[in-house]
Design an enzyme around this catalytic site. Structure first.
Site, PDB file in Angstrom:
ATOM      1  N   CYS A   1      -5.875  -9.692   9.648  1.00 22.20           N
ATOM      2  CA  CYS A   1      -6.884 -10.717   9.441  1.00 22.20           C
ATOM      3  C   CYS A   1      -7.830 -10.633  10.622  1.00 22.20           C
ATOM      4  O   CYS A   1      -7.577  -9.892  11.571  1.00 22.20           O
ATOM      5  CB  CYS A   1      -6.275 -12.115   9.464  1.00 22.20           C
TER       6      CYS A   1
ATOM      7  N   GLY B   1      -9.949  -7.773   6.688  1.00 21.75           N
ATOM      8  CA  GLY B   1      -9.459  -8.579   5.585  1.00 21.75           C
ATOM      9  C   GLY B   1     -10.536  -8.847   4.573  1.00 21.75           C
ATOM     10  O   GLY B   1     -11.620  -9.304   4.945  1.00 21.75           O
TER      11      GLY B   1
ATOM     12  N   ASN C   1      -4.613 -14.796  13.285  1.00 15.17           N
ATOM     13  CA  ASN C   1      -4.367 -13.391  12.978  1.00 15.17           C
ATOM     14  C   ASN C   1      -2.993 -13.082  13.535  1.00 15.17           C
ATOM     15  O   ASN C   1      -2.759 -13.251  14.730  1.00 15.17           O
ATOM     16  CB  ASN C   1      -5.436 -12.510  13.629  1.00 15.17           C
ATOM     17  N   GLY C   2      -2.108 -12.618  12.663  1.00 12.67           N
ATOM     18  CA  GLY C   2      -0.754 -12.289  13.107  1.00 12.67           C
ATOM     19  C   GLY C   2       0.250 -12.679  12.058  1.00 12.67           C
ATOM     20  O   GLY C   2      -0.108 -12.907  10.896  1.00 12.67           O
TER      21      GLY C   2
ATOM     22  N   CYS D   1      -0.405  -3.944  19.714  1.00 18.73           N
ATOM     23  CA  CYS D   1      -0.214  -3.111  18.518  1.00 18.73           C
ATOM     24  C   CYS D   1      -0.998  -1.802  18.639  1.00 18.73           C
ATOM     25  O   CYS D   1      -2.231  -1.804  18.644  1.00 18.73           O
ATOM     26  CB  CYS D   1      -0.694  -3.875  17.294  1.00 18.73           C
TER      27      CYS D   1
ATOM     28  N   TYR E   1      -5.746   2.782  13.226  1.00 19.77           N
ATOM     29  CA  TYR E   1      -6.367   2.525  11.929  1.00 19.77           C
ATOM     30  C   TYR E   1      -7.222   1.266  11.853  1.00 19.77           C
ATOM     31  O   TYR E   1      -8.312   1.289  11.309  1.00 19.77           O
ATOM     32  CB  TYR E   1      -5.269   2.460  10.856  1.00 19.77           C
TER      33      TYR E   1
ATOM     34  N   CYS F   1       5.875  -3.402   9.435  1.00 15.87           N
ATOM     35  CA  CYS F   1       5.438  -4.211  10.573  1.00 15.87           C
ATOM     36  C   CYS F   1       5.743  -5.677  10.278  1.00 15.87           C
ATOM     37  O   CYS F   1       5.470  -6.146   9.186  1.00 15.87           O
ATOM     38  CB  CYS F   1       3.932  -4.040  10.781  1.00 15.87           C
TER      39      CYS F   1
ATOM     40  N   CYS G   1       3.321  -1.933  21.283  1.00 15.97           N
ATOM     41  CA  CYS G   1       4.351  -2.008  20.244  1.00 15.97           C
ATOM     42  C   CYS G   1       4.140  -0.802  19.343  1.00 15.97           C
ATOM     43  O   CYS G   1       3.039  -0.573  18.847  1.00 15.97           O
ATOM     44  CB  CYS G   1       4.205  -3.287  19.423  1.00 15.97           C
TER      45      CYS G   1
ATOM     46  N   CYS H   1       6.560   0.460  14.195  1.00  9.81           N
ATOM     47  CA  CYS H   1       6.420   1.140  12.902  1.00  9.81           C
ATOM     48  C   CYS H   1       6.716   2.632  13.017  1.00  9.81           C
ATOM     49  O   CYS H   1       6.969   3.304  12.017  1.00  9.81           O
ATOM     50  CB  CYS H   1       5.043   0.886  12.298  1.00  9.81           C
TER      51      CYS H   1
HETATM   52  P1  AMP Z   1      -1.007   6.006   1.184  1.00  9.61           P
HETATM   53  O1  AMP Z   1      -1.890   6.478   0.123  1.00  9.61           O
HETATM   54  O2  AMP Z   1      -0.104   4.867   0.716  1.00  9.61           O
HETATM   55  O3  AMP Z   1      -0.195   7.082   1.854  1.00  9.61           O
HETATM   56  O4  AMP Z   1      -1.932   5.328   2.308  1.00  9.61           O
HETATM   57  C1  AMP Z   1      -2.555   6.127   3.265  1.00  9.61           C
HETATM   58  C2  AMP Z   1      -3.969   5.676   3.518  1.00  9.61           C
HETATM   59  O5  AMP Z   1      -4.007   4.278   3.758  1.00  9.61           O
HETATM   60  C3  AMP Z   1      -4.543   6.349   4.740  1.00  9.61           C
HETATM   61  O6  AMP Z   1      -5.773   6.922   4.377  1.00  9.61           O
HETATM   62  C4  AMP Z   1      -4.721   5.259   5.769  1.00  9.61           C
HETATM   63  O7  AMP Z   1      -5.973   5.369   6.417  1.00  9.61           O
HETATM   64  C5  AMP Z   1      -4.646   3.966   4.994  1.00  9.61           C
HETATM   65  N1  AMP Z   1      -3.805   2.956   5.634  1.00  9.61           N
HETATM   66  C6  AMP Z   1      -2.872   3.090   6.577  1.00  9.61           C
HETATM   67  N2  AMP Z   1      -2.273   1.917   6.869  1.00  9.61           N
HETATM   68  C7  AMP Z   1      -2.843   0.986   6.069  1.00  9.61           C
HETATM   69  C8  AMP Z   1      -2.668  -0.414   5.874  1.00  9.61           C
HETATM   70  N3  AMP Z   1      -1.747  -1.097   6.570  1.00  9.61           N
HETATM   71  N4  AMP Z   1      -3.442  -1.022   4.953  1.00  9.61           N
HETATM   72  C9  AMP Z   1      -4.335  -0.345   4.229  1.00  9.61           C
HETATM   73  N5  AMP Z   1      -4.547   0.978   4.358  1.00  9.61           N
HETATM   74  C10 AMP Z   1      -3.821   1.648   5.251  1.00  9.61           C
END
Ligand code: AMP
Length: 446
Positions: A2, A28, A102-103, A236, A242, A382, A432, A435
């Site tokens: 968030c 978000g 956020n958290g 984090c 990302y 997470c 942290c 994950c």
């Molecule tokens: P997947 O298709 O499930 O393997 O998701 C991988 C893609 O999701 C990658 O391109 C990442 O950039 C993106 N990604 C990684 N973590 C998250 C997250 N927590 N929420 C949304 N997208 C994510």
């Protein structure tokens, strides 16, 4: 994930919150909201959808006052309903209050059960509502002491901004899981999840709110800072990988520079002979630049992202899902045809995206696809505010790198090591990485 933003002593605070939320929209997209105070009353608007969908001029103009808090929501606790949009607003014996968070609170269920047993009536499914109840039930005379008492009963990740009619409070949990920065705007103050919001509204970065610190904004022009908890930093690391925008400085460092450093480390650890480095846009771009620089292999935008694909409302059958990836990501055929590609993304969660990307690239004539991931395998969920699926759904928790390579159909696959990741962040051990390494600094209580 968030985002939160707060403004204090800024004329038309809600308008600045609104613009700030645009910069924080990536954290978000499910709901957005703003509460403002004119010192007599708190005004609030919130709803489902993007900032542009929730607000219009008429709604914004009702949010009068020189202080405001705002939020964009990505549900990690609670449900995806309008009730679960933030700010959470309440009337209680000291007046009115609005909270943005956020958290993720790791003892939320335990506290909620106790509060319900004692007679509390909950309005939402959000963990953040616990805090409101704890503040309202406290017998302390001042809000300031009530907040401290309430925070003593909650555990987990919180970057919080609390607005009362006359004051504002910004707090970060003792681990400092989520970012929260302080800035100056004219004679007033601004607090936000990421510094990119400061850039947009013309605020000047002052410093981060420290883990375990509470900053109080009131009518005296001086800030009050109190270290409520002994800091035990576990920031984090996934924010760097990302979440955060590359134009933000998080935890005192440039997200963009660190992402490039991760790409460089990845190139050192897992070199490959190839014709070009291609990022998965947008998440892999900065790391791909780092990989290309370190390896000397040319960087090319071999895949183009369509930024206008929102949610589709069609039944997610397999055929439609395939179409969705193609709607979002499309290779440039003449760039990749016949070429050996190093494709960089930041993470593999379920493996869906990588599998589709490899498939499309091969379909469009790529000769070889070498997948490189600028983070270690995501092996655990997470509990601190990132929306990751259950352990069973995380492909890296169940399969080896070789099995995943086979599943996604790449010629080779490699992930940045934990040591490589640490090198990229300057061997700072205050992060942290649960994950990736399974070391959870705060247990999840059911
Ligand atoms: P997947 O298709 O499930 O393997 O998701 C991988 C893609 O999701 C990658 O391109 C990442 O950039 C993106 N990604 C990684 N973590 C998250 C997250 N927590 N929420 C949304 N997208 C994510």
């Amino acid at each position: 994930m968030c985002s939160v933003i707060g403004l204090y002593n800024v004329p038309e605070a809600a308008k600045y919150a609104y613009f700030g939320l645009f910069s924080l929209q990536h954290r978000g997209q499910e709901a957005a909201g703003i509460a403002s105070s004119d010192k007599e009353r708190i005004h609030i608007t919130k709803g489902r959808g993007l900032v542009t969908q929730v607000f219009d001029e008429a709604k914004l103009s009702k949010l009068v006052g020189s202080s405001a808090v705002g939020h964009t929501r990505y549900s990690t606790a609670g449900e995806d309903s309008v009730l679960d949009a933030q700010p959470i607003f309440a009337r209680y014996d000291l007046g009115q209050i609005a909270v943005v968070h956020n958290g993720n609170l790791t003892n939320a269920k335990e506290v909620r059960k106790r509060l319900i047993k004692e007679g509390a009536i909950f309005q939402t499914f959000m963990d953040t509502e616990n805090l409101i109840h704890l503040i309202a039930r406290s017998q302390k005379e001042h809000l300031y002491d009530r907040i401290i008492e309430a925070l003593g009963q909650i555990e987990g990740a919180y970057s919080l901004i609390i607005l009362s009619r006359k004051k504002m409070f910004a707090v970060r949990d003792p681990h400092g899981f989520r970012p929260l920065s302080l800035g100056r705007l004219g004679d007033g103050w601004v607090v936000a999840s990421e510094t990119c919001a400061f850039d947009l509204i013309g605020a000047e970065f002052v410093r981060d709110i420290k883990p375990g610190e509470m900053v109080v904004f009131d009518e005296s022009s001086e800030l009050k800072s109190i270290q409520i908890f002994e800091p035990t930093p576990h920031k984090c690391i996934f924010e760097y990988i990302y979440f955060a925008r590359p134009d933000s400085n998080i935890f005192g460092k440039s997200v963009y520079e660190l992402r490039k450093a991760m790409g460089r480390e990845l190139a050192k650890e897992y070199p490959v002979e190839a014709d070009m480095v291609v990022p998965v846009p947008d998440s892999g771009v900065a790391a791909a630049i780092g990989y290309a620089k370190e390896s000397g292999i040319p960087f090319e935008l071999g895949i183009i992202r369509n930024h206008y694909v929102g949610r589709t409302f069609i039944e997610p059958t397999q055929a439609i899902r395939d179409l969705k990836v193609k709607m979002k990501l499309n290779p440039i055929k003449n760039v990749i045809k016949g070429k050996r590609l190093v494709v960089i993304d930041d993470s593999i969660v379920r493996g869906t995206t990588s599998k589709k990307i490899v498939n499309i690239l091969k379909e469009f004539g790529a000769k070889e696809v070498h997948m490189r991931i600028s983070a270690p395998p995501t092996t655990g969920p997470c509990y601190y505010g990132v929306d990751t699926p259950t352990k069973e759904e995380l492909i890296s928790s169940r399969y080896s790198v070789e099995e995943i390579r086979e599943y996604i159909g790449a010629d080779t696959l490699a992930y940045l090591s934990i040591d490589g990741l640490l090198r990229s962040v300057g061997n700072d051990l205050s992060y942290c990485m649960a994950c990736f390494d399974g070391n959870y600094p705060v247990p999840l209580k059911s």
